[in-house]
Every structure is written in C-alpha cells, then in structure tokens.
Design an enzyme around this catalytic site. Sequence first.
Site, PDB file in Angstrom:
ATOM      1  N   SER A 151       0.823  -1.194   0.000  1.00 13.53           N
ATOM      2  CA  SER A 151       0.000   0.000   0.000  1.00 13.53           C
ATOM      3  C   SER A 151       0.869   1.261   0.000  1.00 13.53           C
ATOM      4  O   SER A 151       1.660   1.468  -0.905  1.00 13.53           O
ATOM      5  CB  SER A 151      -0.967  -0.020   1.185  1.00 13.53           C
ATOM      6  OG  SER A 151      -1.907   1.012   1.094  1.00 13.53           O
ATOM      7  N   ASP A 304      -2.287   6.326  -4.057  1.00 15.25           N
ATOM      8  CA  ASP A 304      -1.108   5.651  -3.517  1.00 15.25           C
ATOM      9  C   ASP A 304      -0.678   4.520  -4.453  1.00 15.25           C
ATOM     10  O   ASP A 304      -1.325   4.283  -5.479  1.00 15.25           O
ATOM     11  CB  ASP A 304      -1.391   5.156  -2.090  1.00 15.25           C
ATOM     12  CG  ASP A 304      -2.395   4.023  -2.027  1.00 15.25           C
ATOM     13  OD1 ASP A 304      -3.158   3.847  -2.991  1.00 15.25           O
ATOM     14  OD2 ASP A 304      -2.424   3.305  -1.008  1.00 15.25           O
ATOM     15  N   ASP A 306      -0.823   1.251  -4.771  1.00 12.88           N
ATOM     16  CA  ASP A 306      -1.745   0.217  -5.251  1.00 12.88           C
ATOM     17  C   ASP A 306      -3.133   0.785  -5.539  1.00 12.88           C
ATOM     18  O   ASP A 306      -4.075   0.044  -5.793  1.00 12.88           O
ATOM     19  CB  ASP A 306      -1.826  -0.961  -4.279  1.00 12.88           C
ATOM     20  CG  ASP A 306      -2.468  -0.606  -2.949  1.00 12.88           C
ATOM     21  OD1 ASP A 306      -2.230   0.513  -2.458  1.00 12.88           O
ATOM     22  OD2 ASP A 306      -3.203  -1.443  -2.392  1.00 12.88           O
ATOM     23  N   ASP A 308      -5.592   2.219  -3.911  1.00 13.70           N
ATOM     24  CA  ASP A 308      -6.822   2.024  -3.142  1.00 13.70           C
ATOM     25  C   ASP A 308      -7.134   3.250  -2.284  1.00 13.70           C
ATOM     26  O   ASP A 308      -8.230   3.372  -1.749  1.00 13.70           O
ATOM     27  CB  ASP A 308      -6.774   0.743  -2.297  1.00 13.70           C
ATOM     28  CG  ASP A 308      -5.649   0.709  -1.282  1.00 13.70           C
ATOM     29  OD1 ASP A 308      -4.818   1.641  -1.254  1.00 13.70           O
ATOM     30  OD2 ASP A 308      -5.597  -0.261  -0.499  1.00 13.70           O
TER      31      ASP A 308
END
Length: 577
Positions: A151, A304, A306, A308
């Site tokens: 993340s 960010d 990834d 999400d």
Amino acid sequence: MNSLDQELQAKVNQWLSSEYDEATRAALQILIDNNEVTELTDSFYKDLEFGTGGLRGIMGVGSNRINKYTIGKATQGLANYLKKQFPNQVIKVAVAYDSRNNSQSLGTLVADVFAANGIQVYLFNELRPTPVLSFAIRHFGCQSGVMLTASHNPKEYNGYKAYWNDGCQLTAPHDTNVITEVNAIHSVSQISFQPIPENIIPVGDEIDKIYINENKKLSIHPEAVEAQKDLKIVFSPIHGTGITIVPKLLEAWGFNNVSIVEEQATPDGNFPTVIYPNPEEEDAMALAKKKGEELDADLVLATDPDADRVGIAVKNDKGSFQLLNGNQIGSLLVYYVLSSKKEQNQLNNNPYVVKTIVTTNLQAEIANHFNVPYYETLTGFKYIGELMTKLGDSATYLVGGEESYGYLVGSLVRDKDAPNACAFLAEMTAYYKSKGKSLYEVLLDLYQEFGCYQEKLVSLTKKGKAGAEEIKAMMSNLRANLPKSLGGIAVVEVRDYENSVAIDIATGTKKVIDLPKSDVLQFITVDGDVISARPSGTEPKIKFYCSVKAPLTAKSHYEQLQKELATKVDRMMADII
C-alpha cells in the site's frame, strides 16, 4: 553471535541450511559477519502475521521479512486451506501486483505456488490497482485472490493481501484458519514452488474495460459531467498503479481535460520524488498541488501505489489550493451520494452507509439527516467488505470508507477503491461547479448545517521487537490508568474494543460492544469529543485519533473556529500521548 538467544539462533541456522537458496544464505551470512544483532533479531524474532491489511513487512532475509520463502509459505498455507474448504472443486484464484520493487517477481512466485498445487490462477500480466484485483475475483468466480503490495508504506516494504471469494480481504474465521495452515508449514520442502504452467491464465486489459464500464453505470449526475466535461483535473499516481486505470476511467466518465503529473507518472518502486508514497502526506501531494496551481485546476487527485487510497486538493475561499483530510473527503462523498439519491427519489431498497469507529461522526450526522442507516466497523476496509457481504441483497450499500483516505461508492468491489472514488470526486466537483460552488464551499455548508468537526491523527513509529513491546506497554498502561479528563474536559465513557465493553464512568455501567475484538481504546468526553488509541495492524505504529466539534454560526468564523478547535485537540492529545 552470542547475543542471540537459543531460539533465534536455531531459526538463523535453519535459514543457513541447504533448504534455502544460495542468494538467501549469502545475504544472511553478511548480517552475521557484520554482527548485525538488532537486524537479525528483528528479522527472526517472529513470523510475519496477518493484520488488518494482510501480510506486510520490510523486504529482506528472515521469517519476519518479505521474501520468496515467507511469501511462498503464506501461499502454500492458503492453498492448503482452499483445498480443505473447496474439496472436489476446481479452485480458482486471481493474482495481481503493484509497482513496488519485487512485486512482479513475487506475484509470479505466488502464481507458481498456487499452480503447483493444482489451482487455476488468473495472473495479471501487468501491474494493476488493488480494487481491480478485488473486482476480478468476483468477475472470474474465484475462491480467493492475492495482491502483492504494501500500500502506502515506504519503499523498503512489500506485502501480501489475501482475499476470499467475495472479493474482500480475509476476515474471521478464514484469516485465523489460514494462519493456522501457514504455521503448520515447518520446512521449505513443504512448499510447492514448481508450477504446472497450464494452470496459469494471463489476464490483460480486457478486465480494465469491464471494470470501467461497470463503474460508469454508477454515475449519478452524467448531465453535470457533460456540462463540465472540460473540468480541469490534475492527477498523480505517485509512481504507482493508478496510471493504468484512473486516466482511462475519467475519460470514459466524460472528462477530457485531465493533466498527469509527469514526474510521478512512471511506476517506480523507489518512489524517487517522495519519502512516503502516501496521499495523506503533504510532501507526497506537493507536485500534484503545484501543477494544480500552475493550471488553475478545479480538482487535484493523487493515489497511492496500489491505488486504493486517494487524496485531493481544492481551492479554498482565498483561491489557493488546500489539501482536504480523509474525514473531509469521505464526508463530502457521503453527502453528495445521499443528497443526490434523495433528489432522484432513489433512497430505497434499504440503503445504508458505513464508516469505521475512528472515522468522523459527521458522516453519521449526514446519514441521520437523510434517514439512512449507518453502520460502524472496526478499522480496516475488510470489515466494511465483510458487512457488505453479510447484508447481501437484503440492503443496498451506497457509500462508505475510512478516514485514512479509503472510499467506495457502489458495490462493485469489496475493498477501498481509489479509481472509483476519483471518478465520483470529479463528478461531484462538476456537479457543484454547475451550481456555482466549489468543494471547499460545500464543506463549509456541511459544517454550518451539522457542526464544525476538527480531527487530528498522531502516529508514533516504534520499529522492531523493542517497538512492538513498547506499543503493547503503552496500551496496557492506558487500560490500567484510564484518564478521567482530557484537556481539562471530563471523560464520560470508555470503549475498550479488546474487551468488548463500553463503560459509563459516572455509574460504572457496562455495555457489550458487538464487534470483533480489537486492541482499541476510545475515550468520549462530556462535550462529545472522541480520542482513540489504536496500534496499527499493518505498520510499526501506534495511532491516536482525536475528533472535536463546535457550532459554526457563519462561514466567516471558520478560520478562527478552526484555530480554537486545533488548540483544544492539542490540549487533549497532550494528556494521552
């Protein structure tokens, strides 16, 4: 190496055996030769565990590090569990990865282990956002899925998010059951690394088109988008996966004036322009904000690695760009969705919204205003996804999220979804611009109507074994010495989620908290202020959240009221940290 205890030394010796490859043994030998006792201790004192976001840690050698063996062990354990849960079935999983260093090779490794176990793998052939993986699990009818990502953590980290067949990250009992299976693996020889190639099915951009088309159907005000199709939008993927989907989704939605922050457009696991690739951080948003100023943009977006989470910047009443925090962004989304649905007479089929226990109560106020039920879950979007699955078709999920910049509108996935949120934030900006208002002005409208909320998050980083012990001691000390007041304001209720009890301080009356156990303490003051203490499930941190509220009688008073509330927050925080 006499400084290592016997158990640690045995684990180190095991990793020096011929079970492990030459590169691993060589890297470990360097730590030994350099007498890196602290690093060796932190690398081996425990095995990586699933937290609120799955498996996450620093890349390197050892049982407490992300590497081919810890990832392989986790995958073998998950494979073993899947075979027990779905006997005599064709088991399918989806595997995706982000832009982090080693994510692609680890993704391939995960696919190989699944394939070696006779499991059919849908492996993305290029990096993709986490929400696309969640979507793909349900689209392909998979029983599970894995996303290789850490993340928004620093570049040294990587991780492993494990999903169930509903597209939601593992929750009880599957999370603990998988851990049991993983812990039952005591030797590398128990991990099947050699794949059966025909079990691996490559996934290309065909899934992107389906995801984008399904998202577009969720649009609430397409007429506002058409009227504001040249809305000036700046977008940064912060060197991550957002570049693969967000521009395409905004274009499909109808926006034709999207400018990319070129310095951050190329996926790069070293994240060269930022320290932390986290849109919560002002530094991470700086280049996007600067481009927004140069172009006089209507909206600045950044996701960010990834994709999400999403952060935004909007123009304030002085015409300069201001970052909104996660509570503010989420509250705007909740208000936009509920007010628009009411306007269109679509608040039917048992609608609901969801927030976490540390997310602003402003969202609860908005939901109550529209007579829409709201639910609270523990921190971690997997609990929101779990609730969505539990309620199923008996109710209609509209919108929800976390203060940590994670949101979801509609029920296409069971995880926070930055591309989806980007599209709705752009549509919301267009809708209010058509009415002559900026998002900043709408936020002040909310504060005038429901009260001005001020929130602050303080994160204390405590690394390694010593840090974990310090965090544990801090929580134990808080439980043993419950504060009677914070910042001079009396505490009237304590909620201990670890012990599932809410205590009325005046009467001593206790109520059961009907949520899974979690190491969280909340203190509610006589003013309705809330302070929460919570060790992170995915980072070596303990987090303290504070939320206060006061009436805003006029927009012209906002700046002064903000300062007063900020002072109050600091006084309260000083009594607990």
